[in-house]
Scaffold this active site. Structure first.
Site, PDB file in Angstrom:
ATOM      1  N   SER A 147      56.521  -7.283  32.626  1.00 49.93           N
ATOM      2  CA  SER A 147      56.539  -8.463  33.501  1.00 49.93           C
ATOM      3  C   SER A 147      55.800  -8.247  34.815  1.00 49.93           C
ATOM      4  CB  SER A 147      57.976  -8.907  33.739  1.00 49.93           C
ATOM      5  OG  SER A 147      58.579  -9.168  32.490  1.00 49.93           O
ATOM      6  N   ARG A 162      47.475  -6.551  38.767  1.00 50.78           N
ATOM      7  CA  ARG A 162      48.010  -5.854  39.944  1.00 50.78           C
ATOM      8  C   ARG A 162      49.480  -5.582  39.706  1.00 50.78           C
ATOM      9  NH1 ARG A 162      50.428 -10.373  42.890  1.00 50.78           N
ATOM     10  NH2 ARG A 162      49.577 -12.270  42.002  1.00 50.78           N
ATOM     11  N   ASP A 200      58.281 -11.553  30.712  1.00 53.03           N
ATOM     12  CA  ASP A 200      59.668 -11.990  30.511  1.00 53.03           C
ATOM     13  C   ASP A 200      59.801 -13.491  30.225  1.00 53.03           C
ATOM     14  OD1 ASP A 200      58.922 -12.550  33.091  1.00 53.03           O
ATOM     15  OD2 ASP A 200      60.657 -11.627  34.050  1.00 53.03           O
TER      16      ASP A 200
HETATM   17 MG    MG Z   1      63.999  -9.423  34.546  1.00 54.64          MG
END
Ligand code: MG
Ligand code: ADP
Length: 462
Positions: A147, A162, A200
């Site tokens: 994520s 990044r 996610d």
């Molecule tokens: Mg999480």
């Protein structure tokens, strides 16, 4: 007294500047849809990256077999083993292990981080029971939930744009994170193929769809915030690949980076942004998500202490420390149901070393929490309304099309007032007629299971 009047004036001004009347929320939702169009039109066309996920099919419920998932997105990571039972079989078996990432590894080398992860996975695989073993010639397959902003190049490859959330490992930026993980798995002798790379929001969408056929949007409200949804492939001008058979493509909005002149931004927010690690970026996230809500309240309290001597002649020194008031503490104060606001008293004492506050003052603290949380929740609702509008799900359909929004993240899960306000505001914006067609579903740990499901649907052995 003059002090009290000055303090009240500061609260009033904050409240006014945080105002989110319905008309403003509609403007914000409309601005969100405009940016969604722009982000889909061309790469770099908007503050909204609208990243193509390469997920063009969500789980159908027919996935079958044993699959692994690895969820890395904060200070903890999880490994999962899931046995999928195929049509109507559901999740037959599921186990997981959790570990924290040592802070030193968050700022070390790419190899050190991925070796650590691969080793934990190796330990987990070593405990695999006989019945879960793959047949000869078949590799284990894994869904990797990563994520951080990734420019995806296929369902199982993508380069890191990044780091965020306290990670800073220069030699990973620009690298394909699946290649990095695969090399580490090889070094640790783990036989495993990475079949899907997701974040996610995509994982939550996939996990949500598995349990609810009408899930088409996923929203994360945790430390940060983000959303993903199912878009028509035809509506993505920047996609030059072949049209998927499903006609659909899941888009990772990276909506935390949304900004608009319609957003209610106060001097406190401006200062918070300027002093942050990423000034000018993630403006929507800084108004709505768990990392920042408590900090906004602290900044208002500090001004009240400095200009209205709200906590006495001296400014409490702890109140000057950025991020000392965390959102879980803020929500505990906001939701204090005791008649004498005992929790507020306790938090002020324990965190800020402020004692002997009057009940009247504690009520003001609760009010500040309410103002900041209400603004955040209503803005998040406006974002959801924008996505509903973009996908034509804001107006009732003949045949009664339903929309389920899969929700996850610690803020949504634990901050009840925030969650209620968000859900009510979506209802307010949608109107009574349509609002019965929209429901929210807490997708607990959907993102890990979602990654395993996507590994299954992208298995080599179908
Ligand atoms: Mg999480
Ligand atoms: P992450 O977003 O880092 O993946 P989570 O989804 O678990 O992790 O969200 C954690 C965040 O949720 C915390 O940073 C905090 O801001 C928020 N949070 C956790 N517990 C609470 C709570 N009781 N009340 C309000 N916010 C909470």
């Amino acid at each position: 007294s003059g002090r009290w009047a000055r303090a009240v004036a500061i609260v009033k001004e904050f409240e006014e500047k945080c105002g989110t009347p319905e008309a403003k929320l509609v403007q914000i939702a409309d601005a969100m849809t405009v940016e969604m169009h722009a982000g889909l039109a061309s790469e770099g066309g908007s503050k909204l990256k609208m990243l193509i996920s390469y997920v063009d099919n969500l789980p159908t419920g027919e996935e079958e077999g044993v699959f692994y998932a690895l969820d890395l997105g904060g200070t903890n990571f999880r490994v999962l083993r899931v046995q999928l039972g195929g049509k109507e079989g559901g999740i037959v078996h599921q186990e997981f292990a959790e570990a924290s990432i040592p802070p030193a590894l968050m700022c070390g080398t790419s190899d050190a981080l991925f070796d650590y992860i691969a080793e934990k996975l190796a330990n987990f695989v070593a405990e695999e029971e006989q019945i879960f073993h793959q047949p000869p010639g078949k590799q284990r397959e894994l869904g990797f939930t990563f994520s951080f902003p990734v420019m995806q190049t296929s369902i199982n490859s993508g380069t890191l744009m990044r780091w965020t959330k306290g990670f800073s490992i220069d030699d990973t930026v620009g690298q394909d994170v699946v290649v990095e993980l695969t090399k580490a798995l090889k070094r640790k002798g783990v036989e495993m193929r990475v079949a899907a790379l997701v974040n996610d929001t995509i994982g939550t969408l996939a996990g949500g769809r598995y349990t609810h056929n009408d899930v088409s949007i996923a929203v994360i409200l945790g430390t940060g915030t983000n959303a993903a949804y199912v878009e028509r492939a035809q509506a993505i001008p920047k996609w030059h690949g072949p049209l998927p058979k499903s006609g659909e493509m899941v888009i990772n909005m990276e909506w935390g980076n949304f900004r608009s002149s319609h957003l209610p931004i106060t001097d406190y927010d401006h200062a918070l942004d300027v002093e942050s690690l990423n000034p000018g970026e993630q403006i929507f996230e800084k108004l709505t998500s768990g990392m920042y809500l408590g900090e906004i309240v602290r900044r208002v309290l500090l001004r009240m202490a400095e200009e209205a001597f709200f906590f006495g002649d001296e400014v409490p020194p702890k109140l000057k420390i950025p991020f000392i008031l965390r959102t879980p503490e803020m929500s505990a104060m906001h939701q204090d149901t005791s008649s004498d606001l005992r929790v507020v008293d306790e938090k002020l004492k324990n965190i800020l070393e402020i004692s002997n506050t009057s009940l009247k003052k504690r009520r003001v603290v609760v009010e500040l929490c309410n103002i900041a949380a209400t603004r955040g929740a209503r803005l998040a609702a406006a974002g959801i309304f924008g996505v509903l509008k973009k996908t034509g799900r804001d107006i009732p359909k003949e045949g009664g099309e339903k929309t389920v929004i899969a929700m996850d993240g610690g803020l949504y899960e634990h901050y009840t007032e925030y969650r209620k306000c968000l859900e009510n505001t979506v209802g307010e914006l949608i109107g009574d007629e349509s609002s019965s067609a929209i429901t929210f579903e807490h997708s607990n740990d959907g993102s890990g299971i979602g990654a395993a499901l996507l590994a299954a649907s992208h298995s080599l052995y179908l």
